[in-house]
Design a protein around this motif. Structure first.
Motif, PDB file in Angstrom:
ATOM      1  N   ALA A  23       1.021  -0.838  -0.158  1.00 49.09           N
ATOM      2  CA  ALA A  23       0.041  -0.206   0.135  1.00 49.09           C
ATOM      3  C   ALA A  23       0.934   1.728  -0.059  1.00 49.09           C
ATOM      4  N   ASP A  24       0.411   2.216  -0.869  1.00 50.85           N
ATOM      5  CA  ASP A  24       1.455   3.443  -0.558  1.00 50.85           C
ATOM      6  C   ASP A  24       0.380   4.084   1.034  1.00 50.85           C
ATOM      7  N   THR A  25       1.912   5.335   0.999  1.00 52.27           N
ATOM      8  CA  THR A  25       1.814   5.747   2.321  1.00 52.27           C
ATOM      9  C   THR A  25       1.250   7.181   2.682  1.00 52.27           C
ATOM     10  N   ARG A  26       0.652   7.417   0.769  1.00 53.83           N
ATOM     11  CA  ARG A  26       0.202   8.434   1.060  1.00 53.83           C
ATOM     12  C   ARG A  26      -1.410   8.800   1.908  1.00 53.83           C
ATOM     13  N   GLU A 196       4.954   0.758   0.576  1.00 54.05           N
ATOM     14  CA  GLU A 196       5.211  -0.346   1.978  1.00 54.05           C
ATOM     15  C   GLU A 196       4.656  -1.973   1.498  1.00 54.05           C
ATOM     16  N   ILE A 197       5.654  -2.102   0.839  1.00 52.14           N
ATOM     17  CA  ILE A 197       5.771  -4.020   0.496  1.00 52.14           C
ATOM     18  C   ILE A 197       6.181  -4.984   1.577  1.00 52.14           C
ATOM     19  N   VAL A 198       4.864  -5.902   2.050  1.00 53.71           N
ATOM     20  CA  VAL A 198       4.824  -6.469   3.103  1.00 53.71           C
ATOM     21  C   VAL A 198       4.923  -8.198   2.303  1.00 53.71           C
ATOM     22  N   TYR A 209      10.458  -1.244   0.952  1.00 55.49           N
ATOM     23  CA  TYR A 209      10.186   0.654   1.372  1.00 55.49           C
ATOM     24  C   TYR A 209      10.360   0.586  -0.258  1.00 55.49           C
ATOM     25  N   MET A 210       9.837   1.598  -1.606  1.00 58.05           N
ATOM     26  CA  MET A 210      10.169   2.129  -2.950  1.00 58.05           C
ATOM     27  C   MET A 210       9.660   3.298  -2.403  1.00 58.05           C
ATOM     28  N   ASP A 211      10.507   4.143  -2.510  1.00 58.54           N
ATOM     29  CA  ASP A 211      10.209   5.997  -2.544  1.00 58.54           C
ATOM     30  C   ASP A 211       8.894   6.022  -4.294  1.00 58.54           C
ATOM     31  N   LEU A 212       7.875   6.811  -4.101  1.00 56.42           N
ATOM     32  CA  LEU A 212       7.035   7.018  -5.608  1.00 56.42           C
ATOM     33  C   LEU A 212       7.488   8.589  -5.692  1.00 56.42           C
ATOM     34  N   ARG A 213       6.473   9.052  -6.381  1.00 51.13           N
ATOM     35  CA  ARG A 213       6.496  10.261  -6.773  1.00 51.13           C
ATOM     36  C   ARG A 213       5.326  11.619  -5.698  1.00 51.13           C
TER      37      ARG A 213
END
Length: 215
Positions: A23-26, A196-198, A209-213
């Motif tokens: 899921a994204d963290t925004r 965030e990847i579990v 974790y991987m950064d997005l825009r």
């Protein structure tokens, strides 16, 4: 401040011996970003994780109810609840509130009693289905066609019945999740900042974790 957010994206993919939930963290509402670093993934049991989209207050209330009922189960049975059992509990909990439902759209993922990956997808009133992959949230309209194209889940109407698990290896599934989130972030203003990847497998749970825009 965080109670009124409605937007987020989540994805789950089941494999032969693993499950990936992301899921994204925004956290945002309308055109306002409330926070860029909020986890939307909740561990419900040892081998079971839930990612939720929807109304933040309802998601928190739902997680609290599930946590309490799981604690009662552990005291009564002296063991952790399995992922399929938790899936049924979540369905029952949502259906119980069907006349004033939780505004929460959930994806439940984990390992079943045989060690296979399992993913359960839900609507707001508890209808659920075991699938090989699923997505919920504002980015799901962009993510699901991508997953359909890449994974081609067999129809449940075909006989003989085929396993819903995807043919990808664990690392390929993680790479696919990163790709779909990078793609969704380009088009959906409510998805971004970081994913965030579990990953659940026989050896336990780990996070990536991987950064997005960020715009």
């Amino acid at each position: 401040m965080f109670l009124f957010t409605l937007h987020r994206s989540c994805v789950a993919i089941a494999g032969a011996d693993y499950c990936v939930i992301a899921a994204d963290t925004r956290m945002s509402t309308g055109y306002n970003i409330l926070t860029r670093d909020y986890s939307k993934i909740s561990q419900l049991a040892e081998k079971c994780v839930m990612a939720s989209s929807g109304f933040q207050a309802d998601v928190k209330a739902l997680q609290k109810v599930l946590s309490a009922r799981h604690l009662i189960y552990q005291h009564q049975h002296n063991k952790q609840m399995s992922c399929p059992a938790m899936a049924q509990l979540l369905s029952n909990t949502l259906y119980y509130k069907r006349f004033f439902p939780y505004y929460a759209f959930n994806v439940l993922g984990g390992l079943d009693n045989e060690g296979k990956g399992c993913v359960f997808t839900y609507d707001a009133v508890g209808s659920y289905e075991r699938v090989g992959y699923s997505s919920q949230g504002s980015g799901s309209t962009l993510i699901m066609p991508f997953l359909d194209n890449q994974l081609k889940s067999p129809s449940p109407l075909l006989l003989p019945v085929k396993d819903a698990v995807t043919p990808l290896s664990e690392s390929e599934a993680v790479d696919l999740v990163k790709t779909v989130f990078a793609s969704a972030t380009e088009r959906d203003i409510y998805t971004g900042d970081k994913v965030e990847i579990v990953i659940l497998n026989a050896s336990g749970i780990r996070r990536e974790y991987m950064d997005l825009r960020k715009d």
